[in-house]
Design an enzyme around this catalytic site. Structure first.
Site, PDB file in Angstrom:
ATOM      1  N   ASP A  49      -0.965   5.093 -15.356  1.00  0.00           N
ATOM      2  CA  ASP A  49      -0.946   3.814 -14.652  1.00  0.00           C
ATOM      3  C   ASP A  49      -1.932   2.833 -15.269  1.00  0.00           C
ATOM      4  OD1 ASP A  49       0.537   5.509 -13.146  1.00  0.00           O
ATOM      5  OD2 ASP A  49      -0.696   5.376 -11.344  1.00  0.00           O
ATOM      6  N   ALA A  95      -4.771  -1.517 -10.145  1.00  0.00           N
ATOM      7  CA  ALA A  95      -4.557  -2.925 -10.495  1.00  0.00           C
ATOM      8  C   ALA A  95      -5.808  -3.743 -10.194  1.00  0.00           C
ATOM      9  CB  ALA A  95      -3.355  -3.482  -9.741  1.00  0.00           C
ATOM     10  N   ARG A 149       0.822  -1.202   0.000  1.00  0.00           N
ATOM     11  CA  ARG A 149       0.000   0.000   0.000  1.00  0.00           C
ATOM     12  C   ARG A 149       0.864   1.263   0.000  1.00  0.00           C
ATOM     13  NH1 ARG A 149      -2.614   1.749   3.609  1.00  0.00           N
ATOM     14  NH2 ARG A 149      -4.441   2.546   2.547  1.00  0.00           N
ATOM     15  N   GLN A 150       0.350   2.294  -0.681  1.00  0.00           N
ATOM     16  CA  GLN A 150       0.956   3.634  -0.682  1.00  0.00           C
ATOM     17  C   GLN A 150       2.424   3.619  -1.091  1.00  0.00           C
ATOM     18  OE1 GLN A 150      -1.046   5.930  -0.605  1.00  0.00           O
ATOM     19  NE2 GLN A 150      -2.841   5.101   0.426  1.00  0.00           N
ATOM     20  N   THR A 151       2.754   2.810  -2.089  1.00  0.00           N
ATOM     21  CA  THR A 151       4.117   2.774  -2.596  1.00  0.00           C
ATOM     22  C   THR A 151       4.218   3.396  -3.984  1.00  0.00           C
ATOM     23  OG1 THR A 151       3.673   0.515  -3.331  1.00  0.00           O
ATOM     24  CG2 THR A 151       4.911   0.773  -1.283  1.00  0.00           C
ATOM     25  N   GLY A 152       3.131   3.973  -4.492  1.00  0.00           N
ATOM     26  CA  GLY A 152       3.175   4.542  -5.826  1.00  0.00           C
ATOM     27  C   GLY A 152       3.329   3.482  -6.898  1.00  0.00           C
ATOM     28  N   LEU A 153       2.825   2.273  -6.624  1.00  0.00           N
ATOM     29  CA  LEU A 153       2.907   1.162  -7.577  1.00  0.00           C
ATOM     30  C   LEU A 153       1.545   0.821  -8.180  1.00  0.00           C
ATOM     31  CD1 LEU A 153       5.380  -1.146  -5.595  1.00  0.00           C
ATOM     32  CD2 LEU A 153       5.891   0.161  -7.669  1.00  0.00           C
ATOM     33  N   SER A 154       0.578   1.698  -7.970  1.00  0.00           N
ATOM     34  CA  SER A 154      -0.754   1.575  -8.593  1.00  0.00           C
ATOM     35  C   SER A 154      -1.531   0.350  -8.128  1.00  0.00           C
ATOM     36  CB  SER A 154      -0.633   1.574 -10.123  1.00  0.00           C
ATOM     37  OG  SER A 154      -0.033   2.750 -10.570  1.00  0.00           O
ATOM     38  N   GLY A 155      -1.605   0.188  -6.824  1.00  0.00           N
ATOM     39  CA  GLY A 155      -2.344  -0.937  -6.263  1.00  0.00           C
ATOM     40  C   GLY A 155      -3.840  -0.860  -6.482  1.00  0.00           C
TER      41      GLY A 155
END
Length: 359
Positions: A175, A132, A123-129
């Site tokens: 994203d 997705a 969560r909240q890692t800027g990886l577009s969870g």
């Protein structure tokens, strides 16, 4: 437009959507710019659709937790995970999908389904969870109703983004394009394209063009959903610094495409570092957050190139000197409590129906 009733899905359908890294040009996608992004196999979200008597959205046993051992447990959970899980995302894409089909005379059969999801994207890692989950759910709906060939591939990222906008999530198309297409994609969001087509020009690239990359992220990252707000308003107000800087950020993606095609790794180092420097100039250290900045700087201290994967919480790193440099970075990250791992590029996820819908 009707789908073939004989091919209506009656078995369970499951789709996976991968986390994405904004490699160059972000965040200019929100400002008529250009970007290069790719999906990674390190993390993903999966959505399962099963035929059922009623439409049911299943809460996740962890991400949609509603039972706690104590009031303190509830409080700690909210402080670390926030109020929202994935149920709202699934509901939103169902609404957006249904309205799109209705508005475009795409007939849907009357069978019902149950949607459930799982995710291992931090969560909240800027990886577009969040996107997705939404993009995986959209794929399930396209197959269940057999309308994949009726909804153009280029428009599907808009549906994903519209579902998130329903929930007040601040985001751009980059994203969603990366996750709908999969693999490595160059994106042109020029105003002419957006006004005329309603979407950008998206060009898949060969994933083998990318050099070995690494990912740095923290166990307890910042909230990536709040960092665009002030810059966006300044851009709308005609702030010259923001407008010229954002234009330069977009140009980095064009230079990056050339550098990738020519395998000019020294140029990639310059472009990645410049991308972050421009973001820092526009957003400011307070907005970016000390931990996020430290993740970038720990990589730079060992001579590696680094920038945010998205809006903060994780950093993509290129170590041009190879394994010895990676080892030095690993040691520095360990001292600071950061996680470092190799990036696994996820290839394109397009099938024949997707490609046919491009026409």
């Amino acid at each position: 437009m009707d789908q073939d009733p004989k091919s209506t899905a009656t078995a369970a359908i499951e789709h996976r959507s991968f986390a994405r890294i904004g490699f160059l040009g972000n965040p200019s996608d929100v400002y008529y710019g250009r970007t290069i992004s790719f999906t990674i196999g390190n993390f993903w979200a999966s959505v399962k659709l099963e035929p059922s008597e009623h439409v049911i959205i299943k809460p996740h046993p962890f991400h949609d937790l509603v039972q706690f051992t104590s009031l303190d447990h509830l409080l700690n959970r909210l402080e670390n995970e926030g109020y929202y899980g994935g149920v709202r995302l699934l509901m939103a894409i169902c609404k957006v999908f249904r309205n799109y089909c209705k508005d475009n005379a795409i007939h849907l059969h009357q069978h019902n389904f149950t949607l459930s999801y799982d995710t291992n994207i931090p969560r909240q890692t800027g990886l577009s969870g969040s996107s997705a989950i939404v993009s995986a759910a959209l794929s399930c709906l396209l197959d269940f109703y057999n309308v994949r060939h009726l909804i153009k591939l280029q428009l599907r990222p808009n549906l994903v983004l519209n579902a998130e906008k329903e929930l007040g999530i601040v985001a751009g198309l980059q994203d969603r394009v990366a996750q709908v297409y999969g693999g490595l994609v160059h994106m042109d969001f020029s105003k002419d394209h957006m006004d005329k087509l309603g979407h950008g020009i998206y060009t898949p690239m060969d994933i083998t063009l990318l050099p070995p990359l690494h990912l740095i992220y923290a166990e307890n990252p910042s909230d990536s959903g709040k960092v665009h707000s002030r810059v966006r308003q300044r851009w709308l107000d005609g702030d010259e610094l923001i407008i010229t800087s954002m234009e330069e950020v977009g140009k980095l993606a064009e230079e990056g495409r050339t550098a990738l095609l020519e395998k000019d790794h020294s140029k990639l180092v310059q472009l990645m570092n410049r991308n972050f420097d421009l973001r820092r100039k526009m957003f400011g250290d307070e907005c970016l957050g000390a931990m996020n900045i430290e993740m970038v700087e720990v990589a730079r201290r060992v001579g590696a190139a680094s920038k945010f994967t998205g809006s903060g919480g994780a950093v993509v790193v290129f170590c041009p000197e190879g394994p010895s440099q990676v080892k030095s970075l690993e040691e520095e990250c360990k001292k600071l409590g950061f996680i470092l791992e190799p990036v696994k590029i996820a290839p394109s996820c397009l099938n024949d129906s997707d490609i046919q819908s491009l026409g």
